[in-house]
Design a protein around this motif. Structure first.
Motif, short mmCIF file in Angstrom:
data_model
loop_
_atom_site.label_atom_id
_atom_site.label_comp_id
_atom_site.label_asym_id
_atom_site.label_seq_id
_atom_site.Cartn_x
_atom_site.Cartn_y
_atom_site.Cartn_z
N PHE A 254 0.84 -1.21 0.00
CA PHE A 254 0.00 0.00 0.00
C PHE A 254 0.87 1.26 0.00
N LEU A 255 1.85 1.31 0.89
CA LEU A 255 2.73 2.49 0.96
C LEU A 255 3.58 2.60 -0.31
N ALA A 256 4.05 1.45 -0.83
CA ALA A 256 4.82 1.50 -2.08
C ALA A 256 3.97 2.02 -3.23
N GLY A 257 2.68 1.61 -3.27
CA GLY A 257 1.78 2.11 -4.31
C GLY A 257 1.60 3.62 -4.23
N ILE A 258 1.46 4.14 -3.00
CA ILE A 258 1.32 5.60 -2.84
C ILE A 258 2.59 6.31 -3.33
N LEU A 259 3.76 5.80 -2.97
CA LEU A 259 5.01 6.43 -3.40
C LEU A 259 5.19 6.35 -4.91
N ILE A 260 4.81 5.22 -5.52
CA ILE A 260 4.92 5.10 -6.97
C ILE A 260 3.99 6.09 -7.66
N LEU A 261 2.77 6.22 -7.15
CA LEU A 261 1.81 7.15 -7.76
C LEU A 261 2.25 8.60 -7.58
N MET A 262 2.91 8.90 -6.47
CA MET A 262 3.35 10.27 -6.22
C MET A 262 4.60 10.60 -7.04
N ARG A 263 5.56 9.67 -7.12
CA ARG A 263 6.81 9.94 -7.84
C ARG A 263 6.64 9.82 -9.34
N GLU A 264 5.68 9.01 -9.79
CA GLU A 264 5.40 8.80 -11.22
C GLU A 264 6.65 8.38 -11.99
N PRO A 265 7.33 7.28 -11.59
CA PRO A 265 8.48 6.83 -12.38
C PRO A 265 8.06 6.27 -13.73
N PHE A 266 6.83 5.76 -13.82
CA PHE A 266 6.29 5.27 -15.09
C PHE A 266 4.79 5.50 -15.09
N GLU A 267 4.22 5.48 -16.29
CA GLU A 267 2.80 5.78 -16.45
C GLU A 267 2.09 4.62 -17.14
N ILE A 268 0.77 4.69 -17.12
CA ILE A 268 -0.02 3.70 -17.84
C ILE A 268 0.27 3.83 -19.33
N GLY A 269 0.59 2.70 -19.96
CA GLY A 269 0.97 2.69 -21.37
C GLY A 269 2.47 2.56 -21.59
N ASP A 270 3.28 2.79 -20.54
CA ASP A 270 4.72 2.63 -20.67
C ASP A 270 5.10 1.15 -20.74
N HIS A 271 6.18 0.86 -21.46
CA HIS A 271 6.77 -0.46 -21.48
C HIS A 271 7.91 -0.48 -20.46
N ILE A 272 7.83 -1.39 -19.49
CA ILE A 272 8.83 -1.45 -18.43
C ILE A 272 9.40 -2.86 -18.33
N HIS A 273 10.55 -2.95 -17.69
CA HIS A 273 11.20 -4.24 -17.45
C HIS A 273 11.72 -4.24 -16.03
N CYS A 274 11.30 -5.24 -15.24
CA CYS A 274 11.74 -5.37 -13.85
C CYS A 274 11.97 -6.85 -13.55
N GLU A 275 13.20 -7.18 -13.21
CA GLU A 275 13.56 -8.57 -12.97
C GLU A 275 13.18 -9.42 -14.20
N GLU A 276 12.25 -10.37 -14.05
CA GLU A 276 11.89 -11.25 -15.16
C GLU A 276 10.58 -10.83 -15.83
N VAL A 277 10.05 -9.67 -15.48
CA VAL A 277 8.77 -9.21 -16.02
C VAL A 277 9.02 -8.05 -16.97
N GLU A 278 8.46 -8.14 -18.16
CA GLU A 278 8.57 -7.06 -19.14
C GLU A 278 7.26 -6.96 -19.90
N GLY A 279 6.76 -5.74 -20.06
CA GLY A 279 5.52 -5.54 -20.79
C GLY A 279 5.01 -4.12 -20.64
N GLN A 280 3.75 -3.93 -21.02
CA GLN A 280 3.11 -2.62 -21.01
C GLN A 280 2.26 -2.47 -19.75
N VAL A 281 2.40 -1.33 -19.08
CA VAL A 281 1.63 -1.06 -17.87
C VAL A 281 0.18 -0.75 -18.25
#
Length: 300
Positions: free
Chosen positions: A122-149
């Motif tokens: 929950f707290l991580a979600g709030i920080l991600i939404l506030m910092r906006e490192p990526f947005e809906i529609g972005d293609h991201i890669h984290c560890e073994e997961v890669e795709g479109q948000v």
């Protein structure tokens, strides 16, 4: 019989006294109940007003919808918590705010240990939404997961992989690990390796490759010029590294590589420059004795 009747009468009188006491206490508490209801009604109006103001401010600041929902949720939770705490202290005067907060504090510690992972996400979600490192529609890669948000919620993030599968990733995982945002910018650099035979002129091959890549539609040489460098002496070729800029989406990268490979192959063929197959040379130190079939038949 008389003793049983006396006991029944005593029990009945006791219950009557208890009910009478409860009734008197309820009648005495009615004004406090009414005042507590008024406090809750006023609190509801105040919370509604604060939420409406928050929506307008968030709209003007172009905040994410999910972040706005989080702020509204926090406003509601904090507002109703304070309102209920005030109502309880009004109805039950013996319950002081300090006692109530102490009890809630002990309970929150137990709940915190039980739902540690949930609160962390929950707290991580709030920080991600506030910092906006990526947005809906972005293609991201984290560890073994890669795709479109596709969606960012309070607890997790939904990522659609390139093969069509949906992966639900806890926000704490994205918060604690490096995340590559591939579509953070409109254009991205990509590269391939191309080899030419050792007998070819390196400068001529470099010029042919550069000219071929420059005329590919998906290559954005207006962003940055293409680069062609002789990289290494390969097993059977001089290897060139070709880099250029194109769209940042994964499909743009794959499509552009396809066009560039085809253009380079066509240009080198037209220029008569060889793209070599792997060669293998066998060296024999000792002479090999060769016998003819006729000699072997005569000997037999």
């Amino acid at each position: 019989m008389d003793e049983n009747a006396d006991l029944l009468n005593d029990a009945t009188s006791i219950w009557q006294d208890v009910v009478l006491t409860w009734g008197e206490a309820a009648l005495a508490a009615l004004p406090r109940f009414g005042f507590a209801i008024v406090v809750l009604a006023v609190a509801a109006l105040l919370i509604w007003g604060v939420k409406a103001t928050t929506r307008r401010v968030a709209r003007r600041m172009n905040l994410r919808r999910n972040l706005t929902d989080v702020i509204l949720l926090l406003v509601s939770v904090i507002g109703w918590f304070l309102a209920l705490l005030m109502a309880v202290t009004i109805v039950f005067p013996t319950v002081t705010p300090s006692n109530a907060l102490t009890t809630l504090g002990l309970g929150s510690v137990a709940i915190g240990f039980a739902f540690k992972d949930t609160f962390e996400n929950f707290l991580a979600g709030i920080l991600i939404l506030m910092r906006e490192p990526f947005e809906i529609g972005d293609h991201i890669h984290c560890e073994e997961v890669e795709g479109q948000v596709e969606q960012i919620t309070i607890r997790d993030t939904h990522i659609r992989q390139t093969d069509g599968q949906l992966v639900v990733v806890p926000n704490a995982h994205l918060f604690h690990n490096p995340v590559q945002v591939r579509t953070n910018r409109e254009f991205r650099r990509t590269s391939i390796i191309c080899g030419v035979a050792y007998g070819e002129d390196v400068d001529e091959a470099r010029g042919v490759i550069a000219e071929a890549v420059r005329h590919v539609d998906s290559v954005r040489d207006d962003v940055r010029d293409i680069q062609v460098f002789a990289k290494a002496f390969g097993a059977s070729s001089i290897d060139f590294e070709i880099t250029w800029w194109t769209g940042s989406a994964p499909v743009d990268i794959r499509s552009s590589r396809d066009q560039v490979v085809a253009a380079i192959k066509r240009a080198l063929d037209d220029a008569g420059i060889e793209i070599p197959f792997p060669y293998r040379t066998l060296t024999v130190n000792d002479p090999i004795e060769v016998k003819s079939v006729k000699a072997e038949s005569d000997a037999a």
